[in-house]
Scaffold this motif. Structure first.
Motif, PDB file in Angstrom:
ATOM      1  N   ALA A  54       0.829  -1.209   0.000  1.00 33.43           N
ATOM      2  CA  ALA A  54       0.000   0.000   0.000  1.00 33.43           C
ATOM      3  C   ALA A  54       0.863   1.258   0.000  1.00 33.43           C
ATOM      4  N   LEU A  55       1.969   1.238   0.760  1.00 30.00           N
ATOM      5  CA  LEU A  55       2.874   2.397   0.771  1.00 30.00           C
ATOM      6  C   LEU A  55       3.481   2.618  -0.604  1.00 30.00           C
ATOM      7  N   LEU A  56       3.946   1.551  -1.234  1.00 30.62           N
ATOM      8  CA  LEU A  56       4.535   1.675  -2.568  1.00 30.62           C
ATOM      9  C   LEU A  56       3.561   2.307  -3.550  1.00 30.62           C
ATOM     10  N   ARG A  57       2.336   1.806  -3.527  1.00 27.00           N
ATOM     11  CA  ARG A  57       1.337   2.309  -4.477  1.00 27.00           C
ATOM     12  C   ARG A  57       0.974   3.750  -4.198  1.00 27.00           C
ATOM     13  N   VAL A  93       9.849   4.152 -13.119  1.00 24.76           N
ATOM     14  CA  VAL A  93       9.206   4.024 -11.805  1.00 24.76           C
ATOM     15  C   VAL A  93       8.812   2.578 -11.547  1.00 24.76           C
ATOM     16  N   GLN A  94       8.279   1.921 -12.567  1.00 28.10           N
ATOM     17  CA  GLN A  94       7.917   0.509 -12.388  1.00 28.10           C
ATOM     18  C   GLN A  94       9.150  -0.329 -12.074  1.00 28.10           C
ATOM     19  N   ASP A  95      10.267  -0.051 -12.736  1.00 25.56           N
ATOM     20  CA  ASP A  95      11.515  -0.770 -12.439  1.00 25.56           C
ATOM     21  C   ASP A  95      11.961  -0.510 -10.995  1.00 25.56           C
ATOM     22  N   ALA A  96      11.785   0.720 -10.531  1.00 24.74           N
ATOM     23  CA  ALA A  96      12.165   1.059  -9.159  1.00 24.74           C
ATOM     24  C   ALA A  96      11.279   0.336  -8.151  1.00 24.74           C
ATOM     25  N   LEU A  97      10.010   0.196  -8.474  1.00 22.82           N
ATOM     26  CA  LEU A  97       9.098  -0.529  -7.580  1.00 22.82           C
ATOM     27  C   LEU A  97       9.500  -1.995  -7.468  1.00 22.82           C
ATOM     28  N   VAL A  98       9.889  -2.581  -8.584  1.00 21.41           N
ATOM     29  CA  VAL A  98      10.360  -3.970  -8.569  1.00 21.41           C
ATOM     30  C   VAL A  98      11.605  -4.096  -7.688  1.00 21.41           C
ATOM     31  N   GLU A  99      12.488  -3.112  -7.813  1.00 25.53           N
ATOM     32  CA  GLU A  99      13.713  -3.119  -7.012  1.00 25.53           C
ATOM     33  C   GLU A  99      13.380  -2.964  -5.525  1.00 25.53           C
ATOM     34  N   ALA A 100      12.385  -2.144  -5.216  1.00 22.65           N
ATOM     35  CA  ALA A 100      11.982  -1.953  -3.823  1.00 22.65           C
ATOM     36  C   ALA A 100      11.455  -3.257  -3.223  1.00 22.65           C
ATOM     37  N   VAL A 101      10.658  -3.968  -4.007  1.00 18.77           N
ATOM     38  CA  VAL A 101      10.139  -5.249  -3.531  1.00 18.77           C
ATOM     39  C   VAL A 101      11.290  -6.207  -3.213  1.00 18.77           C
ATOM     40  N   ARG A 102      12.361  -6.128  -3.979  1.00 19.74           N
ATOM     41  CA  ARG A 102      13.502  -7.026  -3.793  1.00 19.74           C
ATOM     42  C   ARG A 102      14.365  -6.612  -2.594  1.00 19.74           C
ATOM     43  N   VAL A 103      14.551  -5.280  -2.422  1.00 18.29           N
ATOM     44  CA  VAL A 103      15.538  -4.790  -1.468  1.00 18.29           C
ATOM     45  C   VAL A 103      14.944  -4.444  -0.100  1.00 18.29           C
ATOM     46  N   ASP A 151      13.893   7.050   4.089  1.00 15.10           N
ATOM     47  CA  ASP A 151      13.059   7.947   3.269  1.00 15.10           C
ATOM     48  C   ASP A 151      12.596   7.160   2.047  1.00 15.10           C
ATOM     49  N   ALA A 152      11.415   6.562   2.162  1.00 11.98           N
ATOM     50  CA  ALA A 152      10.938   5.672   1.102  1.00 11.98           C
ATOM     51  C   ALA A 152      10.781   6.401  -0.228  1.00 11.98           C
ATOM     52  N   LYS A 153      10.188   7.583  -0.187  1.00 22.09           N
ATOM     53  CA  LYS A 153       9.969   8.311  -1.432  1.00 22.09           C
ATOM     54  C   LYS A 153      11.296   8.750  -2.049  1.00 22.09           C
ATOM     55  N   GLY A 154      12.220   9.257  -1.205  1.00 21.27           N
ATOM     56  CA  GLY A 154      13.516   9.670  -1.715  1.00 21.27           C
ATOM     57  C   GLY A 154      14.269   8.513  -2.350  1.00 21.27           C
ATOM     58  N   TRP A 155      14.169   7.340  -1.736  1.00 20.04           N
ATOM     59  CA  TRP A 155      14.813   6.141  -2.286  1.00 20.04           C
ATOM     60  C   TRP A 155      14.240   5.811  -3.654  1.00 20.04           C
ATOM     61  N   LEU A 156      12.912   5.844  -3.778  1.00 18.08           N
ATOM     62  CA  LEU A 156      12.280   5.524  -5.054  1.00 18.08           C
ATOM     63  C   LEU A 156      12.649   6.540  -6.129  1.00 18.08           C
ATOM     64  N   VAL A 157      12.684   7.820  -5.766  1.00 23.25           N
ATOM     65  CA  VAL A 157      13.054   8.858  -6.736  1.00 23.25           C
ATOM     66  C   VAL A 157      14.479   8.620  -7.238  1.00 23.25           C
ATOM     67  N   THR A 158      15.389   8.356  -6.312  1.00 23.45           N
ATOM     68  CA  THR A 158      16.791   8.145  -6.685  1.00 23.45           C
ATOM     69  C   THR A 158      16.943   6.947  -7.615  1.00 23.45           C
TER      70      THR A 158
END
Length: 385
Positions: A4-7, A31-41, A49-56
């Motif tokens: 839910a946070l990711l979405r 962004v979709q690639d970053a979401l996949v990476e977030a699920v993995r890491v 900072d979840a949003k900052g991590w995704l932006v980076t």
């Protein structure tokens, strides 16, 4: 992993990439690639900072793709100078994303798919399952939609009415696959309400909550439809009803009436009635008069005929129905109902049977077929005596 946070972070991250200069299609892929990476890491190493991590990560994914594309090398030289340390402070591009995904150049189905993907953060597979189409088909639809809007300037004003229609389309799909689209539409409308102060956004949110509150009573154990008058009102979610009514009252107090506020007012009157017999059909008919004035919609006129039939009697309802195009879906079913209430079961049985053949889905077809069979059985029993 907090899906839910990711979405919820998806639109903000996508908006930052687009504002930095990425075209929409490339940014959405990154962004979709970053979401996949977030699920993995994230499960092993959650960021502070979840949003900052995704932006980076998304920005780096975008730059990697840009470097691999020689046609974009000149653009890469410009965008590579942008900082990638985190989200832009004080900038919320969520509203512009809603506008972009509901752009008038898109078909309704494409706008819905793009909204669910880019704003909702759903995967292509989830969207395909929800709409009962192959994943490859949905991927093509989303890809075409992204290409269509990639040349649209991100800071152009959008049409909130179009956004609301797209969200309402999502809501009306209900539930299929592993995604509850009604709940997703409510989530996205809440998100929209947080970034724009508009009475029609509030009206749509109230309407969704009031309809969603009755969901548990809408079908029987065997999956068959239960008409509103026969629903067990003890199954309705009183918390959602109270929230919907509160939101609606605040919107109506602003005296800028729109169609979603009027629809929500009708839903609130249904929800407020302790029993079907105590429904205030006179007020409902008056609200339908307002809706006809606002929209001129044939569907609204059809629903108004039902309300008039309840408020002023079936013959008044049939008179109102006479003004509705005979080719309109569900008109025959309404005619059957009003004729039955007017004491004409033979005509009603025939019309229920005709309506069943024209029903848009299996659940409605089964319900209408049962109504025709019930009346035919009653007529046959009468003839014996």
């Amino acid at each position: 992993m907090n899906e839910a946070l990711l979405r919820s972070l998806t639109p903000g991250v996508l908006g930052i990439l687009v504002r930095r200069g990425a075209d929409f299609a490339a940014a959405e892929d990154a962004v979709q690639d970053a979401l996949v990476e977030a699920v993995r890491v994230w499960p092993a190493d959650p960021p502070r900072d979840a949003k900052g991590w995704l932006v980076t990560v998304a920005w780096r994914k975008f730059l990697d793709a840009a470097r691999a594309d020689t046609a974009r090398r000149r653009r890469e030289e410009v965008v590579d100078q942008e900082p990638v340390t985190g989200p832009a402070v004080g900038v919320d591009d969520t509203l512009q994303l809603y506008f972009l995904c509901a752009h008038p150049s898109l078909t309704p189905s494409s706008a819905v798919a793009l909204t669910l993907r880019a704003v909702g953060g759903l995967t292509t597979r989830q969207i395909a399952e929800a709409y009962l189409v192959p994943e490859a088909t949905m991927a093509q639809r989303i890809s075409r939609a992204k290409r269509t809007v990639s040349g649209v300037r991100f800071d152009q004003p959008g049409d909130i009415a179009t956004v609301l229609r797209v969200l309402y389309l999502v809501f009306n799909e209900g539930y299929s696959g592993d995604v509850d689209l009604a709940a997703e539409a409510i989530r996205l409308t809440r998100q929209l309400a947080a970034v724009i102060d508009h009475p029609e956004v509030a009206g749509l949110l109230a309407l969704m909550l009031l309809h969603h509150a009755r969901r548990a009573g809408r079908t029987a154990v065997d999956g068959s439809l239960v008409p509103l008058a026969e629903q067990d009102r003890r199954t309705w979610d009183t918390g959602l009803i109270a929230e919907g009514v509160e939101i609606l009252q605040a919107a109506l107090a602003r005296d800028r009436l729109g169609e979603f506020q009027a629809q929500a007012a009708i839903a609130a009157l249904h929800a407020d009635a302790p029993t079907a017999e105590e429904t205030d059909w006179v007020q409902i008919a008056e609200w339908y008069d307002e809706l006809v004035r606002l929209t001129g919609s044939p569907v609204v006129r059809l629903n108004r005929a039902v309300a008039v039939g309840e408020a002023d009697g079936p013959r008044a309802g049939l008179a109102a129905l006479a003004e509705v195009d005979e080719a309109l879906p569900r008109r025959t079913a309404v005619a059957a109902y009003l004729h039955e209430r007017d004491g004409d079961p033979e005509t009603a049985a025939r019309l229920y049977s005709e309506a069943a053949h024209r029903a848009p889905n299996l659940a409605e077809r089964d319900y209408l077929t049962r109504q025709a069979a019930r009346l035919n059985a009653e007529l046959k029993a009468r003839r014996r005596f």
